[in-house]
Design an enzyme around this catalytic site. Structure first.
Site, PDB file in Angstrom:
ATOM      1  N   ASP A 113     -18.605 -19.642 -23.420  1.00 18.79           N
ATOM      2  CA  ASP A 113     -17.621 -20.447 -24.143  1.00 18.79           C
ATOM      3  C   ASP A 113     -18.392 -21.367 -25.090  1.00 18.79           C
ATOM      4  OD1 ASP A 113     -15.331 -21.942 -24.824  1.00 18.79           O
ATOM      5  OD2 ASP A 113     -14.536 -21.762 -22.789  1.00 18.79           O
ATOM      6  N   HIS A 330      -6.935 -21.954 -18.633  1.00 17.18           N
ATOM      7  CA  HIS A 330      -7.208 -23.254 -18.002  1.00 17.18           C
ATOM      8  C   HIS A 330      -6.466 -24.393 -18.684  1.00 17.18           C
ATOM      9  CE1 HIS A 330      -9.721 -23.064 -21.487  1.00 17.18           C
ATOM     10  NE2 HIS A 330     -10.010 -24.335 -21.372  1.00 17.18           N
TER      11      HIS A 330
HETATM   12  C1  GLC Z   1      -9.890 -26.066 -26.117  1.00 21.08           C
HETATM   13  C2  GLC Z   1     -10.186 -25.922 -24.641  1.00 21.08           C
HETATM   14  C3  GLC Z   1      -9.705 -27.152 -23.936  1.00 21.08           C
HETATM   15  C4  GLC Z   1     -10.475 -28.330 -24.469  1.00 21.08           C
HETATM   16  C5  GLC Z   1     -10.355 -28.445 -25.992  1.00 21.08           C
HETATM   17  C6  GLC Z   1     -11.390 -29.354 -26.563  1.00 21.08           C
HETATM   18  O1  GLC Z   1      -8.548 -26.046 -26.414  1.00 21.08           O
HETATM   19  O2  GLC Z   1      -9.616 -24.739 -24.155  1.00 21.08           O
HETATM   20  O3  GLC Z   1      -9.831 -27.051 -22.549  1.00 21.08           O
HETATM   21  O4  GLC Z   1     -10.011 -29.516 -23.901  1.00 21.08           O
HETATM   22  O5  GLC Z   1     -10.540 -27.195 -26.617  1.00 21.08           O
HETATM   23  O6  GLC Z   1     -12.670 -28.793 -26.483  1.00 21.08           O
END
Ligand code: GLC
Length: 555
Positions: A113, A330
């Site tokens: 990620d 998530h």
């Molecule tokens: C994305 C992630 C999330 C995070 C946000 C900031 O949407 O999936 O969990 O809080 O980015 O990085």
């Protein structure tokens, strides 16, 4: 919003879908909640390694690993302080290498990620940047001069409060689209882009199988014009990144883009490979919020709109783009609680939702526990929640005078923690997740909903997912078939066909808990049933509550 086309285009040959990831199924692991091996109550890499055989049994091709890099964990790892090392809470770089190697032995690729829109404020770059205007790292972030208490504009951060934070030593504000601890990187600075590309190449050299690009549509922001998503230079930057990195390997790359439309998705997932393999967009998941309001402002699911939205995406990208298929991740509530039924019909509705999703064109994503029909968190009080977004929203709304009961209603429906409770492995203490105290509460239903009771049981939700994954491998039509929505206005039935040169397939589902008629089934009485959550008598056209299945026949 997109709608179904009237005429069927020329069908594409099966060979048009020859990329490995077009027949793949990805499994998302949220590491802190997956499996703890050390007894500290937080999941870790060695825990994931110990569960690879489970994922092999399920049949997935890749694991998308939510961030495990060094991080102060303000946003559970989406605030990275070192892109090239593992947070001690999750293990070491050696553990990571072992995970990549052990997964590879089982034909599973590890997808990292990448959070490239922002870093943690504890990243070395930001610590340097704060030292002075002339520091070489200062321009790695987005700064504006101003007066204390008078931010450059009224932009808001996604996790509440202003998007600008004052740094007295510099008499400047820095820009952050998320929390104050997540300063935005300045993508207009070529040095930032180079650092990022080198880091990506470094991970590629370690053998990772791909990348998920966090909020990638927000990297090319122009705060002075209040532009966050889809900035004018976005696709220029993505193409450069892809050329400098991804195109040097055979990777799966998936761009998270909340603001994508089918037109934009065609750029992100252009089959010429100039950007990413696919887009991960949320239009369908945002249909049950009040228009123009926040996700917490609930409204009932407009089912007909949901069907038309999904159909529109299917048709718009046919032959010219590629989508991710998902209900869960998530950041979203558990689908079986959200749009299914987590009471008496839990297993049946979980299978129904899986059928609809896995029958479509695109790459399916399964979020940990979805394959067991895991449900939303059963927390009663706000103190049990851990998520920064949820807690900030709760505080802000209570301060503004909202009724606490209404606020809790939104939390129960939409909090990201719904999907972040520990994975339910078995019926032992803490669901087999940890021998310590879990960082977030285990759902009390783990005695009945757990992996041990489902693996190998033919009628379990797990076995159903396993079978769906197998079908995608066995039948080309799952990847290449053209999608057509039938009975588009029906308020209860979701039914569609997929068609390729040789074969046609019918995917049928009753989305609700009352019986409903699906007359098109009478035209398919001679077809073979590939999968179903209930046996069908050949002449029956009524669908029982949450009944679903897939039929196939030669053309
Ligand atoms: C994305 C992630 C999330 C995070 C946000 C900031 O949407 O999936 O969990 O809080 O980015 O990085």
């Amino acid at each position: 919003m997109c709608e179904q086309k009237k005429e069927r285009p020329a069908l594409m040959p099966a060979s048009a879908c020859n990329k490995w990831w077009q027949k793949a199924v990805v499994y998302q692991v949220y590491p802190r909640s997956f499996q703890d091996s050390s007894g500290d109550g937080i999941g870790d890499l060695r825990g994931i390694i110990s569960r690879l055989d489970y994922l092999k049994t399920l049949g997935v091709d890749a694991i998308w690993l939510s961030p495990v890099y060094c991080s102060p964990q303000d946003d559970n790892g989406y605030d990275i302080s070192d892109y090239r090392d593992i947070d001690p809470m999750f293990g070491t770089l050696e553990d990571m290498k072992q995970l990549i190697g052990e997964a590879k032995k089982r034909n599973i690729r590890i997808v990292m990620d990448l959070v490239l829109n922002h870093t943690s404020d504890e990243h070395r770059w930001f610590k340097e940047a704060k030292k002075g205007w002339d520091n070489p790292y200062h321009d790695y972030y987005v700064w504006r001069d101003g007066k204390e208490g008078v931010p450059p504009n009224d932009m808001k951060a996604a996790f509440g409060g202003s998007a600008w934070t004052w740094v007295p030593e510099l008499s400047q504000y820095y820009f952050h689209q998320f929390s104050v601890k997540q300063p935005d990187l300045n993508w207009d600075n070529p040095k930032v882009r180079r650092e990022i590309y080198d880091m990506i190449l470094w991970w590629m050299a370690l053998g990772v199988g791909g990348f998920r690009l966090d909020v990638i549509d927000q990297i090319a922001k122009v705060p002075d014009e209040k532009i966050t998503a889809n900035g004018p230079k976005l696709h220029e930057y993505i193409r450069e990144m892809s050329r400098e990195t991804f195109q040097k390997g055979d990777l799966i790359t998936v761009g998270e883009a909340w603001g994508a439309t089918p037109e934009l998705a065609k750029l992100y997932s252009n089959p010429d490979g100039s950007e990413f393999s696919m887009v991960f967009q949320f239009q369908h998941m945002m249909l049950d919020q009040q228009e123009g309001r926040e996700k917490w402002d609930l409204s009932p699911l407009p089912f007909v709109k949901l069907k038309k939205n999904l159909a529109g995406w299917q048709q718009a990208l046919y032959g010219c783009g590629w989508n991710s298929l998902f209900w869960d991740n998530h950041d979203l509530p558990r689908i079986v609680s959200h749009w299914g039924n987590d009471g008496v019909y839990r297993e049946k509705s979980a299978k129904m939702l899986a059928t609809i999703l896995h029958g479509m064109q695109g790459t399916p994503y399964i979020y940990q526990g979805e394959e067991l029909g895991m449900t939303n968190a059963d927390f009663e009080s706000i103190d049990q929640f851990r998520d920064i977004e949820t807690l900030n929203m709760y505080r802000e709304r209570i301060e503004k005078g909202y009724d606490p009961e209404d606020v809790m209603c939104s939390v129960h429906a939409k909090s990201r923690d719904n999907a972040r409770t520990p994975m339910q492995w078995d019926d032992s203490e803490n669901a087999g997740f940890t021998t310590g105290t879990p960082w977030i509460g285990v759902n009390g239903n783990y005695k009945t909903i757990n992996a041990a009771s489902q693996v190998g049981r033919p009628d379990s939700v797990f076995s159903y997912y396993q079978k769906l994954i197998g079908l995608r491998k066995a039948y080309d039509i799952f990847a290449d078939g053209y999608f057509e929505l039938l009975m588009p206005e029906d308020p209860q039935i979701f039914v569609y066909t997929r068609t390729d040169e040789q074969t046609e397939m019918l995917v049928y589902a009753n989305f609700y808990d009352k019986e409903a008629d699906c007359p098109v089934l009478s035209d398919w009485a001679d077809a073979q049933c590939l999968i179903a959550n209930e046996d069908r008598a050949p002449k029956r056209t009524a669908l029982h509550a949450y009944e679903a299945g897939i039929l196939v026949r030669k053309r």
